[in-house]
Design a protein around this motif. Structure first.
Motif, PDB file in Angstrom:
ATOM      1  N   UNK A 159       3.069  -6.409   8.026  1.00  0.00           N
ATOM      2  CA  UNK A 159       2.849  -5.814   6.713  1.00  0.00           C
ATOM      3  C   UNK A 159       3.157  -4.322   6.764  1.00  0.00           C
ATOM      4  N   UNK A 160       3.586  -3.808   5.618  1.00  0.00           N
ATOM      5  CA  UNK A 160       3.980  -2.409   5.513  1.00  0.00           C
ATOM      6  C   UNK A 160       3.143  -1.698   4.470  1.00  0.00           C
ATOM      7  N   UNK A 161       2.957  -0.404   4.671  1.00  0.00           N
ATOM      8  CA  UNK A 161       2.178   0.440   3.776  1.00  0.00           C
ATOM      9  C   UNK A 161       3.059   1.569   3.254  1.00  0.00           C
ATOM     10  N   UNK A 162       2.952   1.837   1.953  1.00  0.00           N
ATOM     11  CA  UNK A 162       3.641   2.976   1.332  1.00  0.00           C
ATOM     12  C   UNK A 162       2.603   4.050   1.026  1.00  0.00           C
ATOM     13  N   UNK A 163       2.934   5.282   1.384  1.00  0.00           N
ATOM     14  CA  UNK A 163       2.010   6.404   1.175  1.00  0.00           C
ATOM     15  C   UNK A 163       2.692   7.551   0.446  1.00  0.00           C
ATOM     16  N   UNK A 164       1.907   8.232  -0.373  1.00  0.00           N
ATOM     17  CA  UNK A 164       2.287   9.524  -0.923  1.00  0.00           C
ATOM     18  C   UNK A 164       1.275  10.488  -0.327  1.00  0.00           C
ATOM     19  N   UNK A 165       1.743  11.335   0.558  1.00  0.00           N
ATOM     20  CA  UNK A 165       0.818  12.143   1.340  1.00  0.00           C
ATOM     21  C   UNK A 165      -0.023  11.206   2.192  1.00  0.00           C
ATOM     22  N   UNK A 166      -1.344  11.296   2.066  1.00  0.00           N
ATOM     23  CA  UNK A 166      -2.244  10.403   2.799  1.00  0.00           C
ATOM     24  C   UNK A 166      -2.752   9.247   1.949  1.00  0.00           C
ATOM     25  N   UNK A 167      -2.317   9.180   0.692  1.00  0.00           N
ATOM     26  CA  UNK A 167      -2.803   8.149  -0.221  1.00  0.00           C
ATOM     27  C   UNK A 167      -1.936   6.894  -0.148  1.00  0.00           C
ATOM     28  N   UNK A 168      -2.577   5.754   0.067  1.00  0.00           N
ATOM     29  CA  UNK A 168      -1.866   4.478   0.061  1.00  0.00           C
ATOM     30  C   UNK A 168      -1.598   4.103  -1.395  1.00  0.00           C
ATOM     31  N   UNK A 169      -0.297   3.923  -1.709  1.00  0.00           N
ATOM     32  CA  UNK A 169       0.105   3.653  -3.086  1.00  0.00           C
ATOM     33  C   UNK A 169       0.825   2.321  -3.237  1.00  0.00           C
ATOM     34  N   UNK A 170       1.091   1.643  -2.124  1.00  0.00           N
ATOM     35  CA  UNK A 170       1.772   0.361  -2.196  1.00  0.00           C
ATOM     36  C   UNK A 170       1.761  -0.336  -0.857  1.00  0.00           C
ATOM     37  N   UNK A 171       2.132  -1.618  -0.895  1.00  0.00           N
ATOM     38  CA  UNK A 171       2.193  -2.378   0.346  1.00  0.00           C
ATOM     39  C   UNK A 171       3.030  -3.630   0.158  1.00  0.00           C
TER      40      UNK A 171
END
Length: 175
Positions: free
Chosen positions: A57-69
């Motif tokens: 699984x993959x995680x998308x971040x903006x800065x340190x905030x998780x915004x997608x996966x």
């Protein structure tokens, strides 16, 4: 330089996966094409943690905030995409497309033959989105009982069968 980054999901991401999925599901709940159709419940953080532990699984971040996966698991020599979600405030920036592209690259490099999924057939950011990225509808489930089972589970939740479809992207042909 992109405003977001993609990395392998970590165990501590599970609660944020729940938050992002629940937020993104608001779009399904308000989609006119799905009026009167039950929307599957948001996956629990505990279940997300179990899938993350499979390291697919993959995680998308903006800065340190998780915004997608993009959350997936191995089924034989294929990878099944269980869920891909992007928080509404961050949609339309290519995050989902990048998650999908990164998942394809990782799957191909790991020796998987294809990526499978189940989704809503007519919702623009579901089957039509995946079709634009190399997925085709599966109508024969021989050798892929997980797809038939997932569709049957959706029907058990009260979702009309004609609103759902199974899809596959063969990685030797994927971009």
């Amino acid at each position: 330089m992109s405003e977001f980054t993609i990395r392998l999901a970590r165990p501590g991401d599970a609660a944020d996966f729940f938050r992002v999925e629940d937020d993104a599901a608001e779009l399904l709940r308000s989609e006119p094409l799905l009026e009167g159709i039950p929307i599957p419940p948001t996956t629990t953080a505990d279940h997300h943690a179990k899938v993350i532990a499979m390291r697919r699984s993959l995680t998308a971040l903006v800065g340190d905030e998780i915004v997608g996966f993009a959350e997936s698991g191995q089924v034989g020599r294929e990878l099944h995409l269980h869920e891909m979600s992007v928080a509404r405030a961050h949609q339309g920036r290519g995050i989902g497309m990048t998650l999908l592209r990164a998942l394809k690259i990782d799957a191909r490099n790991s020796g998987f033959r294809a990526i499978t999924l189940n989704t809503f057939r007519d919702v623009p950011w579901n089957a039509p989105f995946y079709a634009r990225h190399g997925f085709v509808e599966v109508t024969e489930f021989e050798g892929r009982p997980h797809l038939a089972q997932s569709l049957a589970s959706a029907v058990e939740l009260g979702i009309p069968a004609e609103t759902r479809c199974a899809m596959i992207c063969f990685l030797d042909q994927a971009s």
